[in-house]
Write an enzyme that holds these catalytic residues in place. Structure first.
Site, PDB file in Angstrom:
ATOM      1  N   HIS A 207       6.923  34.061  22.794  1.00  0.00           N
ATOM      2  CA  HIS A 207       7.287  33.971  21.485  1.00  0.00           C
ATOM      3  C   HIS A 207       8.245  33.723  21.365  1.00  0.00           C
ATOM      4  CE1 HIS A 207       2.465  33.781  21.002  1.00  0.00           C
ATOM      5  NE2 HIS A 207       2.749  35.157  21.461  1.00  0.00           N
TER       6      HIS A 207
ATOM      7  N   LYS B 134      -2.919  26.030  24.499  1.00  0.00           N
ATOM      8  CA  LYS B 134      -3.812  27.396  23.283  1.00  0.00           C
ATOM      9  C   LYS B 134      -4.403  27.677  23.549  1.00  0.00           C
ATOM     10  CE  LYS B 134      -3.046  32.468  23.596  1.00  0.00           C
ATOM     11  NZ  LYS B 134      -1.832  32.460  23.191  1.00  0.00           N
TER      12      LYS B 134
ATOM     13  N   ASN C  30       2.167  29.406  18.153  1.00  0.00           N
ATOM     14  CA  ASN C  30       1.925  29.804  17.001  1.00  0.00           C
ATOM     15  C   ASN C  30       2.724  29.493  16.010  1.00  0.00           C
ATOM     16  OD1 ASN C  30       2.462  31.988  18.103  1.00  0.00           O
ATOM     17  ND2 ASN C  30       1.505  33.739  17.305  1.00  0.00           N
TER      18      ASN C  30
ATOM     19  N   ASP D 299       4.713  37.841  26.816  1.00  0.00           N
ATOM     20  CA  ASP D 299       4.055  37.974  25.689  1.00  0.00           C
ATOM     21  C   ASP D 299       4.541  38.906  24.614  1.00  0.00           C
ATOM     22  OD1 ASP D 299       2.654  37.390  23.075  1.00  0.00           O
ATOM     23  OD2 ASP D 299       1.133  39.139  23.298  1.00  0.00           O
TER      24      ASP D 299
ATOM     25  N   ARG E  69       9.506  32.175  17.993  1.00  0.00           N
ATOM     26  CA  ARG E  69       9.074  31.882  16.523  1.00  0.00           C
ATOM     27  C   ARG E  69      10.284  30.983  16.442  1.00  0.00           C
ATOM     28  NH1 ARG E  69       5.301  35.180  16.383  1.00  0.00           N
ATOM     29  NH2 ARG E  69       5.353  37.570  17.222  1.00  0.00           N
TER      30      ARG E  69
ATOM     31  N   ALA F  18       1.138  42.175  14.352  1.00  0.00           N
ATOM     32  CA  ALA F  18       1.185  42.727  16.249  1.00  0.00           C
ATOM     33  C   ALA F  18       1.936  42.309  16.389  1.00  0.00           C
ATOM     34  CB  ALA F  18      -0.498  42.492  16.698  1.00  0.00           C
TER      35      ALA F  18
ATOM     36  N   HIS G 212      -2.283  37.656  28.603  1.00  0.00           N
ATOM     37  CA  HIS G 212      -1.966  39.244  28.359  1.00  0.00           C
ATOM     38  C   HIS G 212      -3.693  40.200  28.661  1.00  0.00           C
ATOM     39  CE1 HIS G 212      -3.801  37.665  24.801  1.00  0.00           C
ATOM     40  NE2 HIS G 212      -2.781  37.265  24.769  1.00  0.00           N
TER      41      HIS G 212
ATOM     42  N   HIS H 101      -6.525  33.129  24.661  1.00  0.00           N
ATOM     43  CA  HIS H 101      -6.279  34.729  24.153  1.00  0.00           C
ATOM     44  C   HIS H 101      -7.491  35.149  23.998  1.00  0.00           C
ATOM     45  CE1 HIS H 101      -4.616  37.522  21.156  1.00  0.00           C
ATOM     46  NE2 HIS H 101      -6.026  38.184  20.764  1.00  0.00           N
TER      47      HIS H 101
ATOM     48  N   HIS I 176       8.268  40.689  15.710  1.00  0.00           N
ATOM     49  CA  HIS I 176       8.507  41.028  14.537  1.00  0.00           C
ATOM     50  C   HIS I 176       9.858  41.400  13.775  1.00  0.00           C
ATOM     51  CE1 HIS I 176       4.674  38.914  14.364  1.00  0.00           C
ATOM     52  NE2 HIS I 176       3.699  39.480  15.387  1.00  0.00           N
TER      53      HIS I 176
ATOM     54  N   HIS J 157       4.684  33.222  29.940  1.00  0.00           N
ATOM     55  CA  HIS J 157       4.399  33.492  27.683  1.00  0.00           C
ATOM     56  C   HIS J 157       4.685  34.417  26.494  1.00  0.00           C
ATOM     57  CE1 HIS J 157       0.083  35.057  25.173  1.00  0.00           C
ATOM     58  NE2 HIS J 157       1.421  35.404  24.122  1.00  0.00           N
TER      59      HIS J 157
ATOM     60  N   LEU K  45      -1.966  42.947  19.889  1.00  0.00           N
ATOM     61  CA  LEU K  45      -2.669  42.802  20.430  1.00  0.00           C
ATOM     62  C   LEU K  45      -3.067  41.507  21.550  1.00  0.00           C
ATOM     63  CD1 LEU K  45      -4.046  41.491  16.759  1.00  0.00           C
ATOM     64  CD2 LEU K  45      -4.878  43.267  18.163  1.00  0.00           C
TER      65      LEU K  45
END
Ligand code: DOR
Ligand code: ZN
Length: 343
Positions: free
Chosen positions: A15, A99, A41, A247, A17, A263, A174, A136, A251, A13, A219
């Protein structure tokens, strides 16, 4: 034990970007993990196999030449995804899961599912083709306390879903609560869960220690200590239903340290080291390889990696920040010392 050799792990899992930020962060993951399930996402979200193929190529282009790393792509489920997209995804050989974000649950989830019933044709096809659904698991009802959203999701959404699709492969992503651990533990083998380093390391006090700490906001939100203990027990149990998913969710500093912060915690820079620390503190280093390198491939029916990594019990200080395209990224444990190091 002051060194540990394990099969190179995978991150189930992640991210990463897009755009210029990719080359700043992908090397962190690629050094530690052979493969990673890439979250879809983006803005706009990755909803088609064609988009996933293009995104995959952008990720591959950002991997340093001397490292072998395989991104495992996912599609973002929407109310109007056609069921045939699942066939295209399966046939592509590069998409490994879909997802499910409840609309409004988290970062870039506006295009998520408003009512699962609208996706039943897609879920039917996924069940048939053994395409895992990554969930999620939080309700979005603002009347439900933010700390209860996962537990309420399990009772009101997940249990009915699994009654309708008893053979659907599901990863509850998560997980953060005792309720999620108990649910997954007693569910059949088509249900598994990922556990992040931050939910193993911290309870909710961390967000408010000496002031409000936006870098600990993610989150699902951090929970009470008894939940953290339940997660540690699950992760170190040797039960193959629980496996590694960081996860890691970067950011820019400007979007974390602000009146309405995003988050997500960034852990890719030292993820396996932080897991090693937790397993070591709980006298369970012998269980790390299963959790990090064996149970994920078993669930996804993929081969186990052949490379190995060496971890040393040697203090290292985490950098205060990293570059993130034209911004700054504050990593988890910035400026702190941790006890394990990747050789
Ligand atoms: O903390 C989180 N950050 N949770 C999520 O579900 C999304 C993620 C992100 O994309 O930033
Ligand atoms: Zn995520």
């Amino acid at each position: 034990m002051d060194s540990l050799t394990i099969i190179k792990p995978d991150d189930w899992h992640l991210h990463v970007r897009d755009g210029d930020a990719l080359k700043d962060i992908i090397p962190h993951t690629a050094k530690r993990f052979a493969r990673a399930i890439i979250m879809p996402n983006l803005k706009p979200p990755v909803t088609t196999t064609e988009q996933a193929q293009a995104y995959r190529q952008r990720i591959v282009d950002a991997v340093p030449n001397d490292i072998h790393f395989q991104p495992l792509m996912t599609l973002y489920l929407t109310d109007n995804m056609p069921a045939d997209e699942i066939n295209r995804a399966k046939d592509s050989g590069i998409v490994f899961a879909v997802k499910y974000y409840p609309a409004g649950a988290t970062t870039n989830s506006d295009a998520g599912v408003t009512d699962l019933k609208k996706t039943y044709a897609v879920l039917e096809r996924m069940q048939q083709l053994e395409m895992p659904l990554l969930i999620h698991g939080e309700v979005t009802d603002p009347n439900i306390d933010v700390f209860d959203r996962e537990a309420v999701f399990i009772d009101t959404i997940l249990k009915p879903l699994l009654k309708d699709f008893p053979n659907l492969k599901v990863v509850l992503e998560h997980i953060t609560t005792e309720q999620a651990v108990d649910f997954v533990m007693s569910a059949p083998n088509n249900i598994a869960a990922t556990i992040t380093p931050h939910h193993l390391l911290y309870n909710r006090n961390q967000m408010f220690q000496g002031g409000i700490k936006p870098h600990y906001y993610c989150l699902p939100i951090l929970k009470r200590e008894k939940h953290r203990q339940a997660l540690i027990k699950a992760a170190t149990s040797g039960n193959s239903k629980f496996f590694l998913g960081t996860d890691s969710a970067p950011h820019p500093q400007s979007k974390k340290e602000t009146a309405c912060g995003c988050a997500g915690m960034y852990s890719a820079h030292a993820a396996i080291e932080m897991y090693a620390e937790v397993f070591d503190e709980n006298n369970a280093l012998d269980k790390l390889e299963g959790f990090a390198s064996l149970y994920g491939p078993e669930f996804y029916r993929l081969p186990v990696n052949t490379d190995k990594i060496n971890l040393l019990k040697q203090a290292q200080t985490i950098p205060a920040s990293y570059q993130f395209a034209n911004e700054t990224l504050i990593p988890l444990k910035a400026g702190e010392t941790i006890q394990w190091k990747l050789q």
